[in-house]
Write a protein that holds these residues in place. Sequence first.
Motif, PDB file in Angstrom:
ATOM      1  N   LYS A  62      -7.874  -0.376  11.906  1.00  0.00           N
ATOM      2  CA  LYS A  62      -7.006  -0.336  11.049  1.00  0.00           C
ATOM      3  C   LYS A  62      -5.617  -1.784  11.091  1.00  0.00           C
ATOM      4  O   LYS A  62      -5.104  -1.096  10.384  1.00  0.00           O
ATOM      5  CB  LYS A  62      -6.579   0.744  11.723  1.00  0.00           C
ATOM      6  CG  LYS A  62      -7.082   2.499  11.752  1.00  0.00           C
ATOM      7  CD  LYS A  62      -6.151   3.579  13.404  1.00  0.00           C
ATOM      8  CE  LYS A  62      -6.530   4.252  12.641  1.00  0.00           C
ATOM      9  NZ  LYS A  62      -5.892   5.682  13.394  1.00  0.00           N
ATOM     10  N   GLN A  63      -6.081  -2.432  11.917  1.00  0.00           N
ATOM     11  CA  GLN A  63      -4.437  -3.003  11.698  1.00  0.00           C
ATOM     12  C   GLN A  63      -5.139  -4.145  10.931  1.00  0.00           C
ATOM     13  O   GLN A  63      -4.116  -4.936  10.107  1.00  0.00           O
ATOM     14  CB  GLN A  63      -4.495  -4.359  13.445  1.00  0.00           C
ATOM     15  CG  GLN A  63      -4.468  -3.114  14.577  1.00  0.00           C
ATOM     16  CD  GLN A  63      -2.634  -2.597  13.963  1.00  0.00           C
ATOM     17  OE1 GLN A  63      -1.820  -3.598  13.448  1.00  0.00           O
ATOM     18  NE2 GLN A  63      -2.153  -1.481  14.918  1.00  0.00           N
ATOM     19  N   ASN A  65      -7.136  -3.375   8.173  1.00  0.00           N
ATOM     20  CA  ASN A  65      -6.899  -2.680   7.184  1.00  0.00           C
ATOM     21  C   ASN A  65      -4.726  -2.740   6.299  1.00  0.00           C
ATOM     22  O   ASN A  65      -4.564  -2.712   5.609  1.00  0.00           O
ATOM     23  CB  ASN A  65      -6.636  -1.389   6.584  1.00  0.00           C
ATOM     24  CG  ASN A  65      -7.840  -1.359   6.049  1.00  0.00           C
ATOM     25  OD1 ASN A  65      -8.899  -1.664   5.279  1.00  0.00           O
ATOM     26  ND2 ASN A  65      -9.002   0.021   6.591  1.00  0.00           N
ATOM     27  N   LYS A  66      -4.074  -3.487   7.310  1.00  0.00           N
ATOM     28  CA  LYS A  66      -2.430  -3.324   7.371  1.00  0.00           C
ATOM     29  C   LYS A  66      -2.784  -4.648   6.844  1.00  0.00           C
ATOM     30  O   LYS A  66      -1.163  -4.819   5.720  1.00  0.00           O
ATOM     31  CB  LYS A  66      -2.061  -2.814   8.808  1.00  0.00           C
ATOM     32  CG  LYS A  66      -1.631  -1.930   8.810  1.00  0.00           C
ATOM     33  CD  LYS A  66      -1.102  -1.824  10.134  1.00  0.00           C
ATOM     34  CE  LYS A  66       0.392  -1.655  10.146  1.00  0.00           C
ATOM     35  NZ  LYS A  66       1.675  -1.452  11.157  1.00  0.00           N
ATOM     36  N   LEU A  67      -3.561  -5.941   6.523  1.00  0.00           N
ATOM     37  CA  LEU A  67      -3.255  -7.174   6.157  1.00  0.00           C
ATOM     38  C   LEU A  67      -3.368  -6.909   4.519  1.00  0.00           C
ATOM     39  O   LEU A  67      -4.522  -5.701   4.228  1.00  0.00           O
ATOM     40  CB  LEU A  67      -3.999  -7.477   6.228  1.00  0.00           C
ATOM     41  CG  LEU A  67      -3.814  -8.269   8.223  1.00  0.00           C
ATOM     42  CD1 LEU A  67      -5.346  -9.077   8.901  1.00  0.00           C
ATOM     43  CD2 LEU A  67      -2.760  -8.661   8.050  1.00  0.00           C
ATOM     44  N   VAL A  70      -6.224  -7.704   3.084  1.00  0.00           N
ATOM     45  CA  VAL A  70      -7.878  -7.216   3.468  1.00  0.00           C
ATOM     46  C   VAL A  70      -8.041  -6.524   2.329  1.00  0.00           C
ATOM     47  O   VAL A  70      -6.834  -5.248   2.386  1.00  0.00           O
ATOM     48  CB  VAL A  70      -7.899  -6.276   4.804  1.00  0.00           C
ATOM     49  CG1 VAL A  70      -8.799  -5.883   5.100  1.00  0.00           C
ATOM     50  CG2 VAL A  70      -7.131  -8.256   5.636  1.00  0.00           C
ATOM     51  N   ILE A  71      -8.798  -6.004   1.718  1.00  0.00           N
ATOM     52  CA  ILE A  71      -9.261  -5.782   0.402  1.00  0.00           C
ATOM     53  C   ILE A  71     -10.574  -3.935   0.945  1.00  0.00           C
ATOM     54  O   ILE A  71      -9.589  -2.989   0.948  1.00  0.00           O
ATOM     55  CB  ILE A  71     -10.060  -5.926  -0.259  1.00  0.00           C
ATOM     56  CG1 ILE A  71      -9.162  -7.201  -1.606  1.00  0.00           C
ATOM     57  CG2 ILE A  71     -10.489  -4.875  -1.781  1.00  0.00           C
ATOM     58  CD1 ILE A  71      -9.377  -7.978  -1.552  1.00  0.00           C
TER      59      ILE A  71
ATOM     60  N   LYS B 123       5.399  -8.410   7.627  1.00  0.00           N
ATOM     61  CA  LYS B 123       4.015  -6.921   7.040  1.00  0.00           C
ATOM     62  C   LYS B 123       3.384  -8.219   5.518  1.00  0.00           C
ATOM     63  O   LYS B 123       2.166  -7.928   5.629  1.00  0.00           O
ATOM     64  CB  LYS B 123       5.420  -6.149   5.777  1.00  0.00           C
ATOM     65  CG  LYS B 123       4.395  -4.929   5.363  1.00  0.00           C
ATOM     66  CD  LYS B 123       5.531  -3.872   5.097  1.00  0.00           C
ATOM     67  CE  LYS B 123       3.540  -2.274   3.883  1.00  0.00           C
ATOM     68  NZ  LYS B 123       4.646  -1.526   3.532  1.00  0.00           N
ATOM     69  N   HIS B 124       3.965  -8.712   4.939  1.00  0.00           N
ATOM     70  CA  HIS B 124       3.244 -10.201   4.311  1.00  0.00           C
ATOM     71  C   HIS B 124       4.161 -11.301   3.778  1.00  0.00           C
ATOM     72  O   HIS B 124       5.065 -10.804   4.119  1.00  0.00           O
ATOM     73  CB  HIS B 124       3.046  -9.539   2.883  1.00  0.00           C
ATOM     74  CG  HIS B 124       1.620 -10.143   1.991  1.00  0.00           C
ATOM     75  ND1 HIS B 124       0.700 -10.174   2.685  1.00  0.00           N
ATOM     76  CD2 HIS B 124       2.032 -11.065   1.296  1.00  0.00           C
ATOM     77  CE1 HIS B 124      -0.249 -11.107   1.499  1.00  0.00           C
ATOM     78  NE2 HIS B 124       0.672 -11.350   0.922  1.00  0.00           N
ATOM     79  N   LYS B 177      -5.411  -4.785  -4.840  1.00  0.00           N
ATOM     80  CA  LYS B 177      -6.440  -4.688  -4.072  1.00  0.00           C
ATOM     81  C   LYS B 177      -6.229  -4.054  -2.775  1.00  0.00           C
ATOM     82  O   LYS B 177      -6.899  -2.937  -2.711  1.00  0.00           O
ATOM     83  CB  LYS B 177      -7.654  -5.181  -4.725  1.00  0.00           C
ATOM     84  CG  LYS B 177      -8.133  -6.145  -6.102  1.00  0.00           C
ATOM     85  CD  LYS B 177      -9.471  -6.485  -5.934  1.00  0.00           C
ATOM     86  CE  LYS B 177      -9.124  -7.994  -5.406  1.00  0.00           C
ATOM     87  NZ  LYS B 177      -8.470  -8.629  -6.785  1.00  0.00           N
ATOM     88  N   GLY B 178      -5.791  -5.034  -1.897  1.00  0.00           N
ATOM     89  CA  GLY B 178      -5.458  -4.358  -0.444  1.00  0.00           C
ATOM     90  C   GLY B 178      -4.361  -3.685   0.092  1.00  0.00           C
ATOM     91  O   GLY B 178      -4.597  -3.959   1.216  1.00  0.00           O
ATOM     92  N   PRO B 301      -1.153   4.823   9.643  1.00  0.00           N
ATOM     93  CA  PRO B 301      -2.874   4.878   9.815  1.00  0.00           C
ATOM     94  C   PRO B 301      -3.083   4.109  11.280  1.00  0.00           C
ATOM     95  O   PRO B 301      -3.233   5.285  12.227  1.00  0.00           O
ATOM     96  CB  PRO B 301      -4.263   3.877   9.105  1.00  0.00           C
ATOM     97  CG  PRO B 301      -3.308   4.250   7.563  1.00  0.00           C
ATOM     98  CD  PRO B 301      -2.107   3.474   7.639  1.00  0.00           C
ATOM     99  N   ALA B 302      -2.519   3.121  11.064  1.00  0.00           N
ATOM    100  CA  ALA B 302      -2.565   2.321  12.174  1.00  0.00           C
ATOM    101  C   ALA B 302      -1.828   2.858  13.729  1.00  0.00           C
ATOM    102  O   ALA B 302      -2.259   2.260  15.089  1.00  0.00           O
ATOM    103  CB  ALA B 302      -2.741   1.156  12.264  1.00  0.00           C
TER     104      ALA B 302
END
Lengths: 158, 551
Positions: A62-63, A65-67, A70-71, B123-124, B177-178, B301-302
């Motif tokens: 999950k973490q 996926n938050k990036l 990360v696809i 966040k980014h 995409k991600g 979700p995390a």
Amino acid sequence: MRHTLAVLVENHPGVLSRVSGLFSRRGFNIESLAVGPTEKPDISRMTIVVEGDDYVIEQVSKQLNKLVDVIKVSDISSQASVSRELVLIKVDADPSVRSQIIQIVEIFRANIVDVGKNSMIIELTGDKDKVTAMEELLKQFGIKELVRTGIVAMNRGS
Amino acid sequence: MNGAQALIKSLENEGVKVVFGYPGGAVLSLYEALKASNINHILTRSEQAAAHAASGYSRVTGKPGVCLATSGPGATNLITGIATAYMDSIPIIAITGQVSTEMIGKDVFQEVDITGATAPFTKHNYLVKNVKDIPRIVKEAFHIASTGRPGPVLIDIPKDVAAQELEFYYPKTVELKGYKPNYNGHPLQINRAVEAIKRAERPIICSGGGVISGNASSEVIKLAETCQIPVVTTLMGIGGFPGNHELFLGLVGVHGSYRANKAISSADLIIAVGARFADRVTGGSSDFAKKAEVIHIDIDPAEIGKNVEPTIPIVGDVKNVLKDILKGVDKQTRPQWIEAVNKFNSNGFKDKNNEYVKPRDVIKKLYQLTCGKAIVSTEVGQHQLWTAHYYTFSKPRTFLTSGGLGTMGYGFPAAIGAQVAKPEATVINISGDGSFQMNLSELATAMENQLPVKVLIFNNRCLGMVRQLQEFYCNRNYYGVSFKNIPDFVKVAEGFGAKGFRITKDTEIEPVLKKVIDSKYPCVVDIIIAPEENVYPMVLNGSPISEMIGG
């Protein structure tokens, strides 16, 4: 339990440090990490082996996926998959033991990629068990150097 | 058009009206472009304040706030503000200058790897390598910061990139995409939640910061009223549910209200909405919610299953999910449960017998005099929790506090950002003598921009919360918490050209507060309180939250 995660990431600079940084700051342990481009040049694939229970693996996924870079994250350890690792092993090999070593190399379908006066470099591809078994057998001759790429893995079938 | 102009033009395209910033050698061209634009620049007195001000601006408007700093120390000074925004899921855009591309990595003057440094709490983030990417990156940054679970995004622009030419084209859409947040709850899980609510005898809603950022306040009220479910809020959730509503039980957690903590501990169903079961809520106790079913609704979700394993996890935008749940539920009454909850009355803690002004009285009077309509920011410490308990917040985006990171020095610059966003609003920063000393130089910013922010300092001549911790955990072995030299805050205010006031006795509370609220100038009120004043109730480390001291 050991899990193998296949992580598709944008092929951007800094992605590796984002991913590895996430592991260290959230207290997850990476056992091995292999990364390289995929069939699409803008996407790289990381194969990460992580040790942890279901809670840890779920959090890791999950973490990750938050990036934003990360696809996709898939846990491929529970599915039918093929995993391989490449190792190079430099062993002490004076002429008296060379034939023994060559025999072992043949049994394991490994290759000898360099021969020196007193040493050889052996290249072996296989899963973790095969690599460990060969390493055990070669220990008696003296392992001078050993390098492993880390596991890469892929699901079977389509 | 050069990169700097493209960046500022992109900000204009995103509707940015104001940037909080501090100039420096690596952002000269950005400041040139900024001057030529329609964007207002607020010069703070440190970069940290610029980041907090952007966060305050964002918290009251719901739009991303923008801060700007130069490379190196300018960028590192932003860090506390960025981390504060990250922990509270506040969308801010931080723009930093960087040394020229060919100098990066050579440890040149004012160089720091700010994308590396901020990766854990943005966040980014972006290091711009190609001038042509600037419009796309700005577009993406605003999209990422403000959608899904909001958060800060940093854009680092090397000096040479800002100077290069490009043909400006602002993209209409983003293609990432991600990054695809999931906005709609799974129908099966929604049905399960509806059934659980119907079946529950002692349900409770725990409303968090996500209700505010997700604009779901009215849905929470509707669910609570339709199904007669009492509501507690987290610190970040304050204002998301009206504090004067009959179903409201108060703040939950380590310094939660007696009623809220008892109720959530006796519930058979906890509906957590945009809340993350932080350790400040659960007390870090593994016993939390062990007896209850848990519906956990969150866009991230995390967060689901991270601290408390839910019975019914629902990933989605809280507003959408609550709307769907509301379609399924019927009107319910729960007279027994409501009666039981209302009986959770604390015996009350005894006020210490002294002549000092009581913080509670000041905050309640402030509530009365502002008709509960002020925007109130706090710093971190005892005054923060007194404010949470005694100022009855009834609207979202009116209580600004650093809940996750617990950043002292946050509240005053955040109040400045809020006042910039809402010039007509009464904006009050409730502070302590410790916190105020961290960013008091922002009085100059307030004066310069004619921002009539009011600062109320609960002055106990010490770091009250740490002192309280030492009282309970260190056997009153106080160290490093009392100030031997305390500035005269009235004179400090006057030194900046602001108005200074002091309250030392009860009779002064109302007249001084009235004067301050009506003032068109920045005001500082030094309120002398007892050094040994404590925050109650309090849950000791490791205890379940139903066991409170001084409830």
